[in-house]
Scaffold this active site. Structure first.
Site, PDB file in Angstrom:
ATOM      1  N   CYS A 296      47.865-113.747 -50.136  1.00  0.00           N
ATOM      2  CA  CYS A 296      47.451-112.366 -49.889  1.00  0.00           C
ATOM      3  C   CYS A 296      46.031-112.104 -50.376  1.00  0.00           C
ATOM      4  O   CYS A 296      45.192-111.603 -49.639  1.00  0.00           O
ATOM      5  CB  CYS A 296      48.437-111.408 -50.559  1.00  0.00           C
TER       6      CYS A 296
ATOM      7  N   CYS B 180      45.887-111.191 -46.586  1.00  0.00           N
ATOM      8  CA  CYS B 180      45.780-109.738 -46.392  1.00  0.00           C
ATOM      9  C   CYS B 180      44.450-109.134 -46.822  1.00  0.00           C
ATOM     10  O   CYS B 180      43.849-108.362 -46.073  1.00  0.00           O
ATOM     11  CB  CYS B 180      46.872-109.018 -47.183  1.00  0.00           C
TER      12      CYS B 180
ATOM     13  N   LYS C 234      41.287-110.503 -45.013  1.00  0.00           N
ATOM     14  CA  LYS C 234      41.485-110.083 -43.616  1.00  0.00           C
ATOM     15  C   LYS C 234      41.113-108.612 -43.433  1.00  0.00           C
ATOM     16  O   LYS C 234      40.394-108.229 -42.530  1.00  0.00           O
ATOM     17  CB  LYS C 234      42.943-110.360 -43.216  1.00  0.00           C
TER      18      LYS C 234
ATOM     19  N   GLY D 104      50.531-115.293 -30.624  1.00  0.00           N
ATOM     20  CA  GLY D 104      50.625-113.880 -30.240  1.00  0.00           C
ATOM     21  C   GLY D 104      51.229-113.043 -31.345  1.00  0.00           C
ATOM     22  O   GLY D 104      51.715-111.945 -31.105  1.00  0.00           O
TER      23      GLY D 104
ATOM     24  N   TYR E 187      51.103-111.660 -35.696  1.00  0.00           N
ATOM     25  CA  TYR E 187      50.206-110.855 -36.528  1.00  0.00           C
ATOM     26  C   TYR E 187      48.801-111.477 -36.645  1.00  0.00           C
ATOM     27  O   TYR E 187      47.793-110.822 -36.433  1.00  0.00           O
ATOM     28  CB  TYR E 187      50.738-110.802 -37.962  1.00  0.00           C
TER      29      TYR E 187
ATOM     30  N   GLU F  81      45.422-110.007 -35.080  1.00  0.00           N
ATOM     31  CA  GLU F  81      44.453-109.405 -36.002  1.00  0.00           C
ATOM     32  C   GLU F  81      43.103-110.121 -35.936  1.00  0.00           C
ATOM     33  O   GLU F  81      42.050-109.483 -35.864  1.00  0.00           O
ATOM     34  CB  GLU F  81      45.004-109.424 -37.431  1.00  0.00           C
TER      35      GLU F  81
ATOM     36  N   ARG G 120      52.032-117.912 -25.470  1.00  0.00           N
ATOM     37  CA  ARG G 120      53.023-118.540 -24.592  1.00  0.00           C
ATOM     38  C   ARG G 120      54.060-117.568 -24.013  1.00  0.00           C
ATOM     39  O   ARG G 120      54.671-117.842 -22.988  1.00  0.00           O
ATOM     40  CB  ARG G 120      53.730-119.663 -25.347  1.00  0.00           C
TER      41      ARG G 120
ATOM     42  N   HIS H   5      47.150 -79.432 -38.591  1.00  0.00           N
ATOM     43  CA  HIS H   5      46.344 -79.337 -37.386  1.00  0.00           C
ATOM     44  C   HIS H   5      44.859 -79.249 -37.730  1.00  0.00           C
ATOM     45  O   HIS H   5      44.506 -78.580 -38.698  1.00  0.00           O
ATOM     46  CB  HIS H   5      46.766 -78.073 -36.620  1.00  0.00           C
TER      47      HIS H   5
ATOM     48  N   GLU I 273      50.098 -84.959 -36.098  1.00  0.00           N
ATOM     49  CA  GLU I 273      50.909 -83.749 -35.893  1.00  0.00           C
ATOM     50  C   GLU I 273      51.886 -83.931 -34.736  1.00  0.00           C
ATOM     51  O   GLU I 273      52.905 -83.259 -34.652  1.00  0.00           O
ATOM     52  CB  GLU I 273      50.034 -82.514 -35.695  1.00  0.00           C
TER      53      GLU I 273
HETATM   54  P1  NDP Z   1      54.013-115.052 -36.432  1.00  0.00           P
HETATM   55  O1  NDP Z   1      55.335-115.641 -36.643  1.00  0.00           O
HETATM   56  O2  NDP Z   1      53.808-113.595 -36.547  1.00  0.00           O
HETATM   57  O3  NDP Z   1      53.499-115.484 -34.980  1.00  0.00           O
HETATM   58  C1  NDP Z   1      53.436-116.812 -34.592  1.00  0.00           C
HETATM   59  C2  NDP Z   1      52.972-116.849 -33.160  1.00  0.00           C
HETATM   60  O4  NDP Z   1      52.720-118.179 -32.764  1.00  0.00           O
HETATM   61  C3  NDP Z   1      54.009-116.280 -32.212  1.00  0.00           C
HETATM   62  O5  NDP Z   1      53.323-115.556 -31.224  1.00  0.00           O
HETATM   63  C4  NDP Z   1      54.659-117.538 -31.644  1.00  0.00           C
HETATM   64  O6  NDP Z   1      55.157-117.375 -30.350  1.00  0.00           O
HETATM   65  C5  NDP Z   1      53.480-118.476 -31.599  1.00  0.00           C
HETATM   66  N1  NDP Z   1      53.862-119.868 -31.667  1.00  0.00           N
HETATM   67  C6  NDP Z   1      54.698-120.457 -32.557  1.00  0.00           C
HETATM   68  N2  NDP Z   1      54.786-121.780 -32.318  1.00  0.00           N
HETATM   69  C7  NDP Z   1      53.996-122.030 -31.262  1.00  0.00           C
HETATM   70  C8  NDP Z   1      53.687-123.201 -30.541  1.00  0.00           C
HETATM   71  N3  NDP Z   1      54.199-124.376 -30.867  1.00  0.00           N
HETATM   72  N4  NDP Z   1      52.855-123.099 -29.485  1.00  0.00           N
HETATM   73  C9  NDP Z   1      52.314-121.909 -29.139  1.00  0.00           C
HETATM   74  N5  NDP Z   1      52.570-120.769 -29.791  1.00  0.00           N
HETATM   75  C10 NDP Z   1      53.404-120.820 -30.839  1.00  0.00           C
HETATM   76  O7  NDP Z   1      53.054-115.877 -37.377  1.00  0.00           O
HETATM   77  P2  NDP Z   1      51.575-115.636 -37.853  1.00  0.00           P
HETATM   78  O8  NDP Z   1      51.032-116.997 -38.074  1.00  0.00           O
HETATM   79  O9  NDP Z   1      50.832-114.724 -36.949  1.00  0.00           O
HETATM   80  O10 NDP Z   1      51.776-114.897 -39.238  1.00  0.00           O
HETATM   81  C11 NDP Z   1      52.686-115.412 -40.213  1.00  0.00           C
HETATM   82  C12 NDP Z   1      53.351-114.307 -40.959  1.00  0.00           C
HETATM   83  O11 NDP Z   1      52.440-113.723 -41.864  1.00  0.00           O
HETATM   84  C13 NDP Z   1      53.809-113.159 -40.076  1.00  0.00           C
HETATM   85  O12 NDP Z   1      55.074-113.380 -39.556  1.00  0.00           O
HETATM   86  C14 NDP Z   1      53.790-111.998 -41.010  1.00  0.00           C
HETATM   87  O13 NDP Z   1      55.029-111.889 -41.629  1.00  0.00           O
HETATM   88  C15 NDP Z   1      52.712-112.355 -42.011  1.00  0.00           C
HETATM   89  N6  NDP Z   1      51.508-111.567 -41.758  1.00  0.00           N
HETATM   90  C16 NDP Z   1      51.544-110.217 -41.906  1.00  0.00           C
HETATM   91  C17 NDP Z   1      50.433-109.443 -41.672  1.00  0.00           C
HETATM   92  C18 NDP Z   1      50.503-107.967 -41.829  1.00  0.00           C
HETATM   93  O14 NDP Z   1      51.420-107.489 -42.472  1.00  0.00           O
HETATM   94  N7  NDP Z   1      49.585-107.206 -41.243  1.00  0.00           N
HETATM   95  C19 NDP Z   1      49.171-110.052 -41.254  1.00  0.00           C
HETATM   96  C20 NDP Z   1      49.240-111.469 -41.106  1.00  0.00           C
HETATM   97  C21 NDP Z   1      50.370-112.187 -41.346  1.00  0.00           C
HETATM   98  P3  NDP Z   1      56.602-116.722 -30.066  1.00  0.00           P
HETATM   99  O15 NDP Z   1      56.424-115.255 -30.226  1.00  0.00           O
HETATM  100  O16 NDP Z   1      56.878-117.118 -28.660  1.00  0.00           O
HETATM  101  O17 NDP Z   1      57.534-117.338 -31.044  1.00  0.00           O
END
Ligand code: NDP
Length: 464
Positions: A43, A48, A51, A178, A180, A184, A201, A439, A444
């Site tokens: 973090c 976090c 970021k 796709g 977080y 971001e 994907r 307001h 609101e």
């Molecule tokens: P996430 O689990 O959020 O997303 C992973 C992404 O990668 C998904 O879109 C997934 O697709 C895709 N993916 C996984 N494996 C493959 C693959 N082999 N090929 C192609 N695409 C793939 O993980 P992040 O790395 O973004 O973040 C990790 C964690 O950190 C988050 O889950 C969250 O809990 C935490 N985080 C929180 C934040 C916040 O609170 N603002 C900010 C950043 C991180 P699919 O959807 O199809 O599985």
């Protein structure tokens, strides 16, 4: 006198480990905490906090544009990546120092070393090769980006870890994922003027979030000039003679980029930790298996935070730490409460969300009401920004409770914290309606959507 060197040995100085060490030490327990790198964990050091600093930096490009409509003129605008990096590094160092000092104040012993488990009560400190003993051990080693070893050319790619230390701001970037982090960082790079392509994907970015917000954010990102390619993925990454990269997509397209970033989830830091020596079981992806009290399969060893593959969020790790201390040291077995966790995606516009999505609520409740408002915030009238805000409430028709609240718009993350309190407290739609509006604000709308936009009965949409 205890038969062990310590009552508690914490492995990992991130948010969860530090909180547990401090709380246990404040109870008078003899505590040691080992960290091999820097205090603060994902973090503070590479997640976090940096970021969010990058998010702020990237928001200024729109702020300048918006200011024109309010009468401001500017001369040359120039972004200095190295100044942002230096200032960010200084702030992270300051926070790291605070983490360190806060642990020290409680009397817990700080050990700057990698620590590995040697047995159910034994820990080896690799810096000194010394073995110490502890009554209880807490594994709080966190996680790191999934490397995608199967992707040919993965070694050319960066992850969020390297993105925080790039020497130069790239001119173009392709981001795979796709979730977080992908979303971001795509918005950060775009805001800083980088030509940005997001490759995901699935059907739509941000799986698990409310569909309206997912579509709304996707459209907004494309409207700002990002290329968002769903239903596609990378099959290889090739470095060109000029040092740049080609990201080869499954669709056959080849994307040129200065950097290719992988943001495909995170994996637990359990390699070479010695879990097997103490009978601590790991799941198929290497996460520590725990029961509902964060106890591992060895009864004196607990694990909290990202290393357990539960909910990977800093506040959750901290909450798990507090519950662990209650359970292990206060004779008050306490299960972490994962119900109704508010969360934010710091995209542009932001997402703030708490409770059930429309799709999940429709599966769990006989009848739900959806209240939805999509509007142009007042600020955009003069700025001329063509961006709309969306506010959505999901209500259980029978109890009238608000079971989901979702916002796509400026400061949605801040709002989700407040909505989190209300939704967690079980507030009803009628209580929202009886709340006086503030307001003129964007929020609101939360208390002025008197009629449902539509209802869903047994998952089928019916007229409002
Ligand atoms: P996430 O689990 O959020 O997303 C992973 C992404 O990668 C998904 O879109 C997934 O697709 C895709 N993916 C996984 N494996 C493959 C693959 N082999 N090929 C192609 N695409 C793939 O993980 P992040 O790395 O973004 O973040 C990790 C964690 O950190 C988050 O889950 C969250 O809990 C935490 N985080 C929180 C934040 C916040 O609170 N603002 C900010 C950043 C991180 P699919 O959807 O199809 O599985």
């Amino acid at each position: 006198m205890s038969a062990y060197d310590y009552d508690l040995f914490v492995i990992g100085g991130g948010s969860g480990g530090v909180r547990a060490a401090r709380r246990a030490a404040m109870l008078g327990k003899k505590v040691a905490i080992a960290e091999e790198y820097r205090f603060g964990g994902t973090c503070v050091i590479r997640g976090c906090v940096p970021k969010k600093l990058f998010v702020y930096a990237s928001q200024f490009s729109e702020a300048w544009e918006d200011a024109r409509g309010f009468g401001w003129n500017f001369g040359e605008r120039r972004f200095d990546w190295s100044r942002l990096m230096a200032n960010k590094d200084r702030e992270i160092e300051r926070l790291e120092g605070i983490y360190h000092a806060n642990v020290q104040k409680t009397g817990a012993q700080i050990l700057a070393s990698r620590a590995v488990i040697e047995g159910q009560h034994e820990i080896r400190l690799l810096a000194t090769d010394k073995v110490v003993t502890a009554d209880k051990i807490l594994i709080a080693t966190g996680g790191r980006p999934n490397p995608f070893a199967d992707l040919p050319g993965a070694e050319h790619c960066i992850t969020s870890e390297e993105a925080f230390h790039l020497e130069r701001l790239p001119g173009s970037v392709v981001i795979l994922g796709g979730g977080y982090i992908a979303v971001e960082f795509a918005n950060i790079f775009l805001g800083l003027g980088v030509q940005t392509t997001l490759v995901y994907r699935g059907q739509e970015i941000l799986q698990g979030f409310d569909d309206d917000l997912r579509h709304g954010l996707h459209q907004a990102m494309e409207h700002k000039g990002m290329s968002v390619r769903c239903r596609d993925t990378l099959i290889k990454v090739v470095q060109k003679p000029d040092g740049r990269f080609e990201a080869h997509c499954e669709s056959g397209d080849i994307l040129d980029a200065d950097e290719v970033m992988l943001a495909i989830g995170r994996k637990a830091n359990t390699e070479n930790l010695g879990c097997e020596k103490a009978g601590v079981e790991l799941d198929a992806r290497g996460g520590v298996v725990v029961d509902e009290y964060s106890r591992t399969t060895a009864d004196n060893i607990f694990a909290i935070g990202d290393v357990t593959h539960r909910v990977q969020l800093t506040p959750v790790a901290i909450h798990e730490a507090m519950c662990f201390v209650e359970t292990a040291f206060r004779d008050n077995p306490t299960r972490p409460d994962y119900d109704t966790i508010a969360t934010a995606v710091f995209s542009q516009p932001e997402i703030g969300t708490v409770g059930l999505t429309e799709a999940n609520a429709a599966k769990s409740f006989d009848e739900i009401e959806i209240y939805k408002a999509t509007f142009k915030p007042l600020k955009n009238s003069l700025s001329g920004r063509d961006e709309r805000t969306m506010i959505k409430l999901v209500v259980d028709a029978a109890s009238r409770k608000v079971i989901g609240a979702h916002i796509l718009g400026p400061d949605a993350g801040e709002l989700s914290q407040v909505l989190g309190i209300a939704v967690k407290a079980g507030v009803t739609k009628d209580q929202f309606d009886s709340t006086m509006a503030v307001h003129p604000t964007m929020a609101e709308e939360l208390v002025t959507m008197y009629e449902p936009s539509y209802r869903l009965r047994n998952g089928e949409r019916i007229a409002a």
